[in-house]
Design an enzyme around this catalytic site. Structure first.
Site, short mmCIF file in Angstrom:
data_model
loop_
_atom_site.label_atom_id
_atom_site.label_comp_id
_atom_site.label_asym_id
_atom_site.label_seq_id
_atom_site.Cartn_x
_atom_site.Cartn_y
_atom_site.Cartn_z
N ARG A 7 -13.51 -8.64 -13.00
CA ARG A 7 -13.76 -7.63 -11.98
C ARG A 7 -13.63 -6.26 -12.61
NH1 ARG A 7 -10.00 -4.96 -8.25
NH2 ARG A 7 -11.22 -4.08 -6.55
N HIS A 29 -14.69 2.64 -7.44
CA HIS A 29 -13.23 2.57 -7.63
C HIS A 29 -12.75 3.99 -7.94
CE1 HIS A 29 -9.79 -0.41 -8.76
NE2 HIS A 29 -9.26 0.80 -8.69
N GLU A 34 -10.29 -0.42 -2.15
CA GLU A 34 -9.18 0.24 -1.47
C GLU A 34 -9.55 1.59 -0.85
OE1 GLU A 34 -5.69 0.47 -3.91
OE2 GLU A 34 -5.51 -1.70 -4.04
N ASN A 70 -6.17 -6.87 -2.06
CA ASN A 70 -5.24 -6.41 -3.09
C ASN A 70 -3.84 -6.41 -2.52
OD1 ASN A 70 -7.51 -5.98 -4.59
ND2 ASN A 70 -7.29 -3.75 -4.74
N TYR A 126 0.45 -6.10 -3.59
CA TYR A 126 1.51 -5.85 -4.58
C TYR A 126 2.90 -6.04 -4.01
CZ TYR A 126 -2.09 -4.03 -7.66
OH TYR A 126 -3.20 -3.91 -8.46
N GLU A 142 -6.72 -8.19 -6.54
CA GLU A 142 -5.70 -7.56 -7.40
C GLU A 142 -4.33 -8.06 -7.00
OE1 GLU A 142 -5.51 -3.25 -7.58
OE2 GLU A 142 -7.68 -3.12 -7.86
N TRP A 197 -4.22 -8.02 -11.86
CA TRP A 197 -4.28 -6.60 -12.22
C TRP A 197 -3.14 -6.36 -13.19
CZ3 TRP A 197 -7.80 -2.89 -11.55
CH2 TRP A 197 -7.45 -1.63 -12.05
N TRP A 255 -3.49 6.25 -12.57
CA TRP A 255 -3.70 7.34 -11.62
C TRP A 255 -2.65 8.43 -11.78
CZ3 TRP A 255 -8.48 6.60 -10.84
CH2 TRP A 255 -8.99 5.31 -10.71
C1 PNW Z 1 -4.39 -0.16 -6.78
N1 PNW Z 1 -0.17 2.98 -3.00
O1 PNW Z 1 -3.96 1.12 -6.50
C2 PNW Z 1 -5.69 0.10 -7.49
O2 PNW Z 1 -6.79 -0.62 -7.02
C3 PNW Z 1 -5.59 0.06 -8.97
O3 PNW Z 1 -6.56 0.90 -9.53
C4 PNW Z 1 -4.19 0.43 -9.40
O4 PNW Z 1 -4.06 0.59 -10.78
C5 PNW Z 1 -3.27 -0.67 -8.88
O5 PNW Z 1 -3.39 -0.83 -7.47
C6 PNW Z 1 -1.81 -0.44 -9.21
O6 PNW Z 1 -1.32 0.70 -8.58
C7 PNW Z 1 -2.99 1.49 -5.61
O7 PNW Z 1 0.32 4.09 -3.23
C8 PNW Z 1 -2.44 2.74 -5.81
O8 PNW Z 1 0.18 2.33 -1.98
C9 PNW Z 1 -1.52 3.23 -4.93
C10 PNW Z 1 -1.12 2.45 -3.84
C11 PNW Z 1 -1.66 1.20 -3.65
C12 PNW Z 1 -2.59 0.72 -4.53
#
Ligand code: PNW
Length: 475
Positions: A79, A123, A168, A295, A297, A374, A421, A429
């Site tokens: 991806r 993205h 996202e 996605n 986390y 992700e 990921w 970022w």
């Molecule tokens: C995602 N938050 O980003 C992105 O899709 C990726 O590019 C990034 O590297 C990855 O997760 C890890 O951070 C996010 O602040 C960035 O809640 C910030 C947030 C969530 C997802």
């Protein structure tokens, strides 16, 4: 017959993910125009240490080496995202053939190695000229996106396995236009909600444009990041509802049901009258998709603020500036510090949140196949004296989330695959190069790549489809 809960069924796709601005570098080469992330990262104070994506992993020049890495891991799918400013530097108008050629080589390189290309159109690297004309707060950006979708479909539609319109949109709208911690760094709550709508519209118009002309047989999708909230005291359930409306249903409502949730409109009535939603837009936005990308986390724990003292905003983003990612009634939601272990991002480790999310989505949208597009973790990896990287915390994070995904399959969820990921450490970022998410280490001085122990583990998992086998030979 009992099925070993640690084995994945045939057909379940194992992949890994990256994004253009985070890995490519070559920011000013071969006709690429500036994006909002070039502008943002080059403006002092926005990104940790003043880091930029100018060089990143230099994937632009190291594509073949990275393709060989993917083949070595046995990835079934990759991806990646297309940089709009490489393909149409002005956002609309002239097409840059060198940009198309670059992605054409990438796609052919994947196909030659038997890896299915999963391409995301957006993205986050919006062409700067479009931001100069209002960015996602303006309807014209959604229309420009549809033109861009036509161009990439004509160029690659015969070779793409899965098209994903947006990655996202929550981050684009609320972090970019509300809180201002992502590009373009605006802090305008009403613009953030207009951005929500124009991103939804871009998804709808873009999906239609991709579908209109495709010569191949690609699947169509979008990737959303869901907020999985847990109740954390007084008003916990109401706080969860407000977060769910603003973060999750603001996208799934229009995209999958053709409507904005009534409670979202009420919660934001003091911020906007939503007059940017025109007659017919919701029908344009609601398009059948083959797979919904998820996605995931971490979780958040919420309650309603009692109005006393400082409010806690432990929502996992970059440190809050004056802006807010939570316009309207969600402004009164407190995000409590999370118990238990967390990653280098400060995000708590909660694999059960992934199972709960997948089960909840399959209840809300029973016929919608899902894909984890992700999941992964940042840790402070240590390079051993012999050059090896024993990132056992990352491996443990991944194995627990794979098992959580496997649990969801057992509970009847139509889950088609999982993308780690990230393939490579990369430009995280506003955290720059300070957070490493890769299963492959990148030395940002030499740009040398080294497989971490988690990559070896993942290779065994893909080859065997079994977490048990992957764990044997742990190192
Ligand atoms: C995602 N938050 O980003 C992105 O899709 C990726 O590019 C990034 O590297 C990855 O997760 C890890 O951070 C996010 O602040 C960035 O809640 C910030 C947030 C969530 C997802």
């Amino acid at each position: 017959m009992t099925i070993d809960p640690r084995v994945f069924p045939d057909g379940f796709v194992f992949g890994s993910a990256t994004a253009s601005y985070q890995i490519e570098g070559a920011a000013r080469e071969d006709g690429r125009g500036p994006s909002i992330w070039d502008t943002f990262s080059h403006t002092p104070g926005n990104v940790w240490h003043g880091d930029t994506g100018d060089v990143a992993c230099d994937h632009y020049h190291r594509m073949d080496e990275d393709l060989d890495l993917m083949a070595h891991l046995g990835l079934q799918a990759y991806r990646f995202s297309l940089a709009w400013p490489r393909i149409i530097p002005g956002g609309t108008g002239a097409v840059n053939q060198a940009g198309l050629d670059y992605y054409s080589r990438l796609i052919d390189g994947l196909l030659q190695r038997g890896i299915d290309p999963v391409a995301t159109l957006y993205h986050w690297d919006l062409p700067q000229p479009l931001e100069d004309r209002g960015g996602w707060a303006s309807r014209a950006t959604a229309e420009a996106f549809a033109g861009y979708a036509e161009v990439v479909d004509a160029a690659f539609g015969d070779r793409i396995g899965t098209w994903t319109t947006l990655n996202e949109p929550w981050c684009s709208a609320y972090l970019g236009y509300g809180q201002g911690v992502h590009a373009p760094g605006r802090r305008e709550p009403a613009a953030a909600l207009a951005a929500v709508h124009h991103l939804n519209l871009a998804h709808g118009l873009g999906t239609q444009a991709l579908r209109a002309t495709s010569t191949g047989d690609p699947r169509y999708s979008v990737t959303l990041n869901f907020h999985v909230a847990r109740p954390g005291g007084d008003g916990g359930e109401e706080a969860m509802r407000r977060i769910d409306a603003l973060a999750n249903r603001a996208f799934t409502g229009p995209m999958l049901r053709g409507e904005y949730p009534a409670d979202l409109l009420e919660d934001t009535v003091a911020v906007t009258d939503w007059s940017f939603v025109r007659d017919g837009d919701l029908a344009e936005i609601r398009q059948p998709i083959d797979v919904l990308g998820v996605n995931y986390y971490s979780t958040v724990t919420v309650r309603l603020w009692d109005g006393e003292g400082e409010m806690t905003r432990n929502d996992g983003h970059a440190p809050a500036a004056e802006g807010t990612a939570w316009p309207g009634a969600a402004q009164e939601v407190e995000f409590l510090p999370q118990p238990g272990p967390s990653t280098a991002m400060g995000w708590n480790i909660a694999p059960d949140g992934l199972t709960d999310l997948l089960v909840s989505l399959s209840e809300q949208f029973p016929d919608q196949p899902l894909m984890v597009t992700e999941n992964g973790a940042a840790f402070d990896d240590v390079v051993g004296p012999d050059g090896t990287i024993d990132d056992s915390e990352r491996t443990d994070y991944l194995r627990r989330h794979f098992l959580a995904a496997r649990d969801a399959l057992d509970r009847g969820v139509d889950l088609r695959g999982y993308f780690v990921w990230s393939l490579l450490d990369n430009f995280e970022w506003s955290f720059g190069y300070s957070k490493r998410f890769g299963i492959v280490r990148v030395n940002f001085d030499t740009l040398h790549r080294t497989l971490k122990a988690s990559a070896h583990w993942y290779r065994r998992l893909i080859a065997s489809r079994s977490v048990t086998v992957a764990d044997e030979g742990w190192r």
